[in-house]
Design a protein around this motif. Structure first.
Motif, PDB file in Angstrom:
ATOM      1  N   SER A 174      -9.310   0.534   2.326  1.00 22.36           N
ATOM      2  CA  SER A 174      -8.735  -0.510   1.493  1.00 22.36           C
ATOM      3  C   SER A 174      -9.827  -1.473   1.065  1.00 22.36           C
ATOM      4  O   SER A 174     -10.881  -1.573   1.708  1.00 22.36           O
ATOM      5  CB  SER A 174      -7.643  -1.279   2.244  1.00 22.36           C
TER       6      SER A 174
ATOM      7  N   TYR B 229       3.021   3.022   2.233  1.00 23.27           N
ATOM      8  CA  TYR B 229       1.700   2.542   1.848  1.00 23.27           C
ATOM      9  C   TYR B 229       1.879   1.488   0.757  1.00 23.27           C
ATOM     10  O   TYR B 229       2.553   1.728  -0.250  1.00 23.27           O
ATOM     11  CB  TYR B 229       0.836   3.663   1.283  1.00 23.27           C
TER      12      TYR B 229
ATOM     13  N   HIS C 113      -0.240  -2.373  -0.921  1.00 20.73           N
ATOM     14  CA  HIS C 113      -1.455  -3.177  -0.806  1.00 20.73           C
ATOM     15  C   HIS C 113      -1.259  -4.429   0.038  1.00 20.73           C
ATOM     16  O   HIS C 113      -2.021  -4.684   0.985  1.00 20.73           O
ATOM     17  CB  HIS C 113      -1.976  -3.562  -2.184  1.00 20.73           C
TER      18      HIS C 113
ATOM     19  N   LEU D 234      -5.690   1.906  -0.013  1.00 21.95           N
ATOM     20  CA  LEU D 234      -4.562   0.985  -0.050  1.00 21.95           C
ATOM     21  C   LEU D 234      -4.732  -0.167  -1.036  1.00 21.95           C
ATOM     22  O   LEU D 234      -4.128  -1.225  -0.871  1.00 21.95           O
ATOM     23  CB  LEU D 234      -4.328   0.435   1.365  1.00 21.95           C
TER      24      LEU D 234
END
Length: 250
Positions: A7, A117, A119, A34
């Motif tokens: 991420s 999943y 952010h 991510l």
């Protein structure tokens, strides 16, 4: 299955390369990014090409969302470090890159893993799961068992009992790496930290591997060629603070 969880790479190619080299020695089956592959850094094209070559599952981050809004004219750039970096990155990316980024989803439920999943949090693109209080609110609004998120740039786990959410919400951070076994009786929000711009005081790149068979989450910290990224930031004419902050992990 072993998930390689990345991420907030933020266009930092040397950090991504170091992470991928380290992860290759440990083994993984699928890459999940991510969000926030873009923003801040000097290597937007190279990072996107690397993720596409890996056939990574890529989630939309707030920086990708903003860049797409700049590209479409829905939003006008401002005088800020974020806008300066995204405006420059937009000038580097091709129409094909923008189409691919535009195909990224804001949240994916993976039935094979039994995970969501996203952010920011399992219920938001750009809210932060960055405290016990914030995590408690997320757990109250989301009934899933496994949530993989980024956005905070800090590797951490938040856990609650697999029951109506009360006071029992626990947090564990991983400033130097570490592991966490997900117990059958808990629901968790798992954050691998930031590949390209850590903010927990440790400048090393951060990533995680999740072993779905063992329900085992492990965070790794990796040293990378930080000076190469800093020099590229300055050469691109990006704000110098974006180079300086990498040294201190803030």
């Amino acid at each position: 299955m072993r998930l390689l969880l990345l991420s907030d790479t933020h266009a930092n190619l040397p950090a991504l390369q170091a992470v991928l080299q380290d992860a290759a020695s440990r083994g993984y089956d699928q890459v999940v990014h991510l969000g926030d592959a873009l923003g801040y850094g000097p290597f937007p094209v190279e990072v996107l090409e690397s993720l596409r070559e890996l056939e990574a599952i890529c989630l939309l981050g707030n920086h990708e969302q903003m860049l797409l809004e700049y590209a479409s004219g829905k939003r006008q750039p401002r005088e800020s470090v974020v806008s300066q970096a995204l405006t420059w990155q937009l000038s580097q990316l091709s129409a094909d890159h923008l189409r691919w980024v535009g195909s990224w989803k804001d949240g994916i439920d993976d039935p094979d893993v039994g995970a969501r999943y996203r952010h920011g949090t399992p219920v938001s693109l750009d809210d932060y799961a960055d405290s016990v209080t914030a995590a408690r609110e997320v757990f109250q609004n989301w009934q899933g068992r496994l949530g993989f998120v980024g956005h905070t740039h800090v590797p951490a786990v938040y856990a609650t009992l697999n029951a109506p959410v009360g006071e029992w919400v626990k947090a564990q951070a991983f400033p130097d790496g570490g592991s966490y076994m997900v117990a059958p009786s808990t629901r968790v929000i798992l954050n691998p930290g930031s590949v390209g711009q850590p903010r927990d005081g440790n400048p090393q790149a951060s990533y995680a591997v999740f072993d779905t068979a063992r329900a085992h989450f492990q965070v790794f910290r990796v040293t990378y060629d930080l000076q190469r990224t800093q020099e590229a930031v300055l050469a691109a004419g990006l704000p110098p603070v974006l180079a300086a902050r990498l040294s201190v992990g803030k």
